[in-house]
Write a protein that holds these residues in place. Structure first.
Motif, PDB file in Angstrom:
ATOM      1  N   PHE A   1      28.311 -15.733  15.457  1.00  0.00           N
ATOM      2  CA  PHE A   1      29.160 -14.766  16.147  1.00  0.00           C
ATOM      3  C   PHE A   1      30.035 -13.947  15.194  1.00  0.00           C
ATOM      4  O   PHE A   1      30.194 -12.742  15.400  1.00  0.00           O
ATOM      5  CB  PHE A   1      30.022 -15.496  17.192  1.00  0.00           C
ATOM      6  CG  PHE A   1      30.946 -14.598  17.942  1.00  0.00           C
ATOM      7  CD1 PHE A   1      30.461 -13.688  18.871  1.00  0.00           C
ATOM      8  CD2 PHE A   1      32.319 -14.649  17.717  1.00  0.00           C
ATOM      9  CE1 PHE A   1      31.316 -12.854  19.572  1.00  0.00           C
ATOM     10  CE2 PHE A   1      33.173 -13.809  18.398  1.00  0.00           C
ATOM     11  CZ  PHE A   1      32.673 -12.909  19.329  1.00  0.00           C
ATOM     12  N   PRO A   2      30.644 -14.501  14.134  1.00  0.00           N
ATOM     13  CA  PRO A   2      31.464 -13.665  13.230  1.00  0.00           C
ATOM     14  C   PRO A   2      30.661 -12.561  12.546  1.00  0.00           C
ATOM     15  O   PRO A   2      31.178 -11.456  12.343  1.00  0.00           O
ATOM     16  CB  PRO A   2      32.005 -14.677  12.219  1.00  0.00           C
ATOM     17  CG  PRO A   2      31.994 -15.982  12.942  1.00  0.00           C
ATOM     18  CD  PRO A   2      30.777 -15.938  13.797  1.00  0.00           C
ATOM     19  N   ILE A   3      29.412 -12.849  12.169  1.00  0.00           N
ATOM     20  CA  ILE A   3      28.586 -11.815  11.530  1.00  0.00           C
ATOM     21  C   ILE A   3      28.308 -10.681  12.512  1.00  0.00           C
ATOM     22  O   ILE A   3      28.394  -9.491  12.172  1.00  0.00           O
ATOM     23  CB  ILE A   3      27.272 -12.431  11.014  1.00  0.00           C
ATOM     24  CG1 ILE A   3      27.564 -13.459   9.922  1.00  0.00           C
ATOM     25  CG2 ILE A   3      26.338 -11.351  10.483  1.00  0.00           C
ATOM     26  CD1 ILE A   3      26.334 -14.134   9.370  1.00  0.00           C
ATOM     27  N   VAL A   4      27.985 -11.043  13.752  1.00  0.00           N
ATOM     28  CA  VAL A   4      27.708 -10.028  14.767  1.00  0.00           C
ATOM     29  C   VAL A   4      28.960  -9.190  15.051  1.00  0.00           C
ATOM     30  O   VAL A   4      28.885  -7.969  15.233  1.00  0.00           O
ATOM     31  CB  VAL A   4      27.190 -10.699  16.055  1.00  0.00           C
ATOM     32  CG1 VAL A   4      27.017  -9.666  17.163  1.00  0.00           C
ATOM     33  CG2 VAL A   4      25.880 -11.416  15.788  1.00  0.00           C
ATOM     34  N   SER A   5      30.125  -9.857  15.067  1.00  0.00           N
ATOM     35  CA  SER A   5      31.368  -9.132  15.344  1.00  0.00           C
ATOM     36  C   SER A   5      31.654  -8.089  14.279  1.00  0.00           C
ATOM     37  O   SER A   5      32.092  -6.964  14.578  1.00  0.00           O
ATOM     38  CB  SER A   5      32.533 -10.128  15.435  1.00  0.00           C
ATOM     39  OG  SER A   5      32.309 -11.064  16.464  1.00  0.00           O
ATOM     40  N   LEU A   6      31.423  -8.437  13.000  1.00  0.00           N
ATOM     41  CA  LEU A   6      31.668  -7.472  11.921  1.00  0.00           C
ATOM     42  C   LEU A   6      30.606  -6.383  11.905  1.00  0.00           C
ATOM     43  O   LEU A   6      30.919  -5.202  11.653  1.00  0.00           O
ATOM     44  CB  LEU A   6      31.707  -8.195  10.581  1.00  0.00           C
ATOM     45  CG  LEU A   6      32.027  -7.345   9.348  1.00  0.00           C
ATOM     46  CD1 LEU A   6      33.353  -6.624   9.512  1.00  0.00           C
ATOM     47  CD2 LEU A   6      32.048  -8.197   8.087  1.00  0.00           C
ATOM     48  N   ALA A   7      29.362  -6.723  12.158  1.00  0.00           N
ATOM     49  CA  ALA A   7      28.299  -5.713  12.157  1.00  0.00           C
ATOM     50  C   ALA A   7      28.470  -4.709  13.281  1.00  0.00           C
ATOM     51  O   ALA A   7      28.013  -3.561  13.181  1.00  0.00           O
ATOM     52  CB  ALA A   7      26.940  -6.403  12.266  1.00  0.00           C
ATOM     53  N   GLU A   8      29.152  -5.114  14.343  1.00  0.00           N
ATOM     54  CA  GLU A   8      29.332  -4.216  15.488  1.00  0.00           C
ATOM     55  C   GLU A   8      30.174  -3.009  15.122  1.00  0.00           C
ATOM     56  O   GLU A   8      30.007  -1.930  15.703  1.00  0.00           O
ATOM     57  CB  GLU A   8      29.968  -4.988  16.637  1.00  0.00           C
ATOM     58  CG  GLU A   8      30.005  -4.232  17.952  1.00  0.00           C
ATOM     59  CD  GLU A   8      30.555  -5.076  19.077  1.00  0.00           C
ATOM     60  OE1 GLU A   8      30.413  -4.671  20.245  1.00  0.00           O
ATOM     61  OE2 GLU A   8      31.129  -6.153  18.780  1.00  0.00           O
TER      62      GLU A   8
ATOM     63  N   ILE B   1      35.837 -23.393  13.573  1.00  0.00           N
ATOM     64  CA  ILE B   1      35.325 -23.783  12.262  1.00  0.00           C
ATOM     65  C   ILE B   1      36.008 -22.924  11.211  1.00  0.00           C
ATOM     66  O   ILE B   1      36.124 -21.707  11.361  1.00  0.00           O
ATOM     67  CB  ILE B   1      33.794 -23.593  12.186  1.00  0.00           C
ATOM     68  CG1 ILE B   1      33.106 -24.384  13.304  1.00  0.00           C
ATOM     69  CG2 ILE B   1      33.269 -24.015  10.831  1.00  0.00           C
ATOM     70  CD1 ILE B   1      31.628 -24.079  13.412  1.00  0.00           C
ATOM     71  N   ALA B   2      36.476 -23.581  10.160  1.00  0.00           N
ATOM     72  CA  ALA B   2      37.047 -22.848   9.015  1.00  0.00           C
ATOM     73  C   ALA B   2      35.907 -22.318   8.156  1.00  0.00           C
ATOM     74  O   ALA B   2      35.067 -23.083   7.675  1.00  0.00           O
ATOM     75  CB  ALA B   2      37.957 -23.753   8.201  1.00  0.00           C
TER      76      ALA B   2
ATOM     77  N   SER C   1      34.554 -19.515  16.031  1.00  0.00           N
ATOM     78  CA  SER C   1      33.466 -20.295  16.621  1.00  0.00           C
ATOM     79  C   SER C   1      32.146 -19.848  16.023  1.00  0.00           C
ATOM     80  O   SER C   1      31.975 -18.679  15.657  1.00  0.00           O
ATOM     81  CB  SER C   1      33.464 -20.116  18.139  1.00  0.00           C
ATOM     82  OG  SER C   1      33.321 -18.742  18.473  1.00  0.00           O
ATOM     83  N   TYR C   2      31.224 -20.781  15.958  1.00  0.00           N
ATOM     84  CA  TYR C   2      29.917 -20.463  15.388  1.00  0.00           C
ATOM     85  C   TYR C   2      29.118 -19.562  16.318  1.00  0.00           C
ATOM     86  O   TYR C   2      28.406 -18.670  15.880  1.00  0.00           O
ATOM     87  CB  TYR C   2      29.148 -21.759  15.110  1.00  0.00           C
ATOM     88  CG  TYR C   2      27.781 -21.537  14.506  1.00  0.00           C
ATOM     89  CD1 TYR C   2      27.634 -21.292  13.149  1.00  0.00           C
ATOM     90  CD2 TYR C   2      26.639 -21.581  15.305  1.00  0.00           C
ATOM     91  CE1 TYR C   2      26.389 -21.089  12.592  1.00  0.00           C
ATOM     92  CE2 TYR C   2      25.381 -21.376  14.757  1.00  0.00           C
ATOM     93  CZ  TYR C   2      25.264 -21.138  13.410  1.00  0.00           C
ATOM     94  OH  TYR C   2      24.022 -20.934  12.862  1.00  0.00           O
ATOM     95  N   SER C   3      29.246 -19.801  17.621  1.00  0.00           N
ATOM     96  CA  SER C   3      28.544 -19.001  18.616  1.00  0.00           C
ATOM     97  C   SER C   3      29.534 -18.491  19.650  1.00  0.00           C
ATOM     98  O   SER C   3      30.674 -18.977  19.737  1.00  0.00           O
ATOM     99  CB  SER C   3      27.454 -19.835  19.303  1.00  0.00           C
ATOM    100  OG  SER C   3      28.021 -20.974  19.934  1.00  0.00           O
ATOM    101  N   ALA C   4      29.118 -17.495  20.392  1.00  0.00           N
ATOM    102  CA  ALA C   4      29.997 -16.897  21.399  1.00  0.00           C
ATOM    103  C   ALA C   4      30.317 -17.901  22.502  1.00  0.00           C
ATOM    104  O   ALA C   4      29.485 -18.728  22.879  1.00  0.00           O
ATOM    105  CB  ALA C   4      29.344 -15.650  21.970  1.00  0.00           C
TER     106      ALA C   4
END
Length: 368
Positions: free
Chosen positions: A158-165, A101-102, A92-95
């Motif tokens: 959200f994917p960028i934030v998940s990896l940066a975490e 989305i692929a 998903s683009y946002s939480a």
């Protein structure tokens, strides 16, 4: 003039910029600057290379290797591909959003930062053109946490934030950020030392090529030690990041292998030049030397010294002639027969009334 100034305009009016002209990041400005700088130096050398008539092979190989190693060190200090991983995800683009989305996500770890890219694939372009490239620095202990909070505040996908975490937390087993920061710090220190040795090598190559070869060996060893340091200080448990069910496994990137290749090449070249100089002294030379092909050239000086020694040897051999040896022995005997009478009288306490000084000239005075 109608049709000239109203080209590509609606109804003959001025050009209307009614849309956002933002474009995605296509390159790192600092890396492009480094490539342009070293590329300009190498192209300038290639332009003058056809005019070189002597030492063509050694000059070309030396200059090419020096430029390549210098560019490698600077690119490795600024690069973002020491440890990399990419994967295709359905997220998903946002939480808390149900729309999937692929997209393609990638993590590119440098010595002092990580670049996280996020690009929506063409089959999911119904939401528009989405392409992100976010850089998170960890030059200071808590700088990564600050950048992570700023990303949350800006509404980063959200994917960028998940990896940066994975790199911002330093508790409960999430210590990858600290270990990557320590590995990058000590690797950067060794690269700066390699850059110092590289600069010293360039000076020695134009002054004393033999010592320049020693500098090559030191620079190559420092670059190899950089790779070893980074490898040893990486997390003992490899980082495996999970982003919306997809797995990102990090491996060494081209910055790591580039430094390894340049270090091995520089070390090998230094050893080869040293061995050649030991077997054939003063045979290695390039046109980049300061006094090359001048009266002060070391090869000219060495040849002149050999000529001088040969002349001295011929003069010494000429003294083997019986007549010359007899004359020389007679001159030596006459010089020994000259005695300083004043010195002898002074040593034995004999005063000379004829002279006011205790020293008399050893040769008889001529009558005035």
């Amino acid at each position: 003039m109608k049709g000239w100034f109203d080209a590509f305009r609606n109804d003959g009016g001025p050009t209307l910029y009614s849309y956002s002209n933002r474009t995605s990041v296509t390159g790192d400005i600092s890396l492009i600057t480094i490539f342009v700088l070293f590329g300009t130096v190498f192209i300038a050398f290639l332009l003058i290379f056809p005019g070189i008539r002597k030492e063509r092979l050694t000059t070309f190989l030396t200059v090419t290797l020096v430029v390549f190693v210098g560019m490698t060190i600077k690119v490795a200090l600024r690069g973002s591909t020491w440890h990399i991983s990419t994967s295709t995800i359905m997220s998903s683009y946002s939480a808390f959003s149900k729309q999937r989305i692929a997209a393609e996500i990638g993590g590119y770890i440098g010595l002092m930062h990580i670049n996280i890219t996020y690009r929506v694939l063409p089959e999911s372009m119904n939401i528009g053109d989405v392409e992100y490239n976010e850089r998170f620095f960890w030059r200071k202990p808590h700088e990564m946490v600050k950048h992570f909070k700023d990303a949350l505040y800006r509404g980063t996908p959200f994917p960028i934030v998940s990896l940066a975490e994975y790199f911002s937390l330093h508790q409960e087993g999430f210590s990858w950020g600290v270990k990557y920061r320590v590995a990058g710090y000590y690797a950067s220190v060794m690269l700066w030392v390699s850059l110092a040795f590289w600069s010293m090598t360039n000076l020695l190559l134009v002054m004393v090529p033999r010592y320049g070869a020693y500098g090559m060996i030191l620079t190559g060893l420092c670059m190899l030690f950089t790779n070893l340091t980074y490898w040893l200080l990486l997390p003992y448990d490899p980082l495996v990041a999970y982003v919306d069910g997809s797995i990102l496994i990090f491996n060494f990137g081209w910055n790591y292998w580039l430094v390894l290749t340049a270090g091995v090449a520089y070390l090998f070249a230094g050893i080869v030049i040293t061995v050649i100089d030991m077997m054939f002294p003063h045979s290695f030379s390039t046109i980049m030397e300061v006094d090359y092909d001048t009266p002060y050239d070391r090869h000219v000086i060495i040849e002149e010294s050999f000529d001088t020694r040969s002349k001295i040897n011929r003069i010494e051999d000429s003294f083997n002639d019986p007549f010359i040896s007899q004359v020389s022995s007679q001159l030596i005997n006459e010089s020994k027969a000259i005695v300083n009478q004043g010195c002898i009288k002074n040593l034995f306490g004999i005063q000379d009334n004829l002279s006011k000084s205790n020293w008399t000239y050893p040769f008889p005075q001529k009558p005035r």
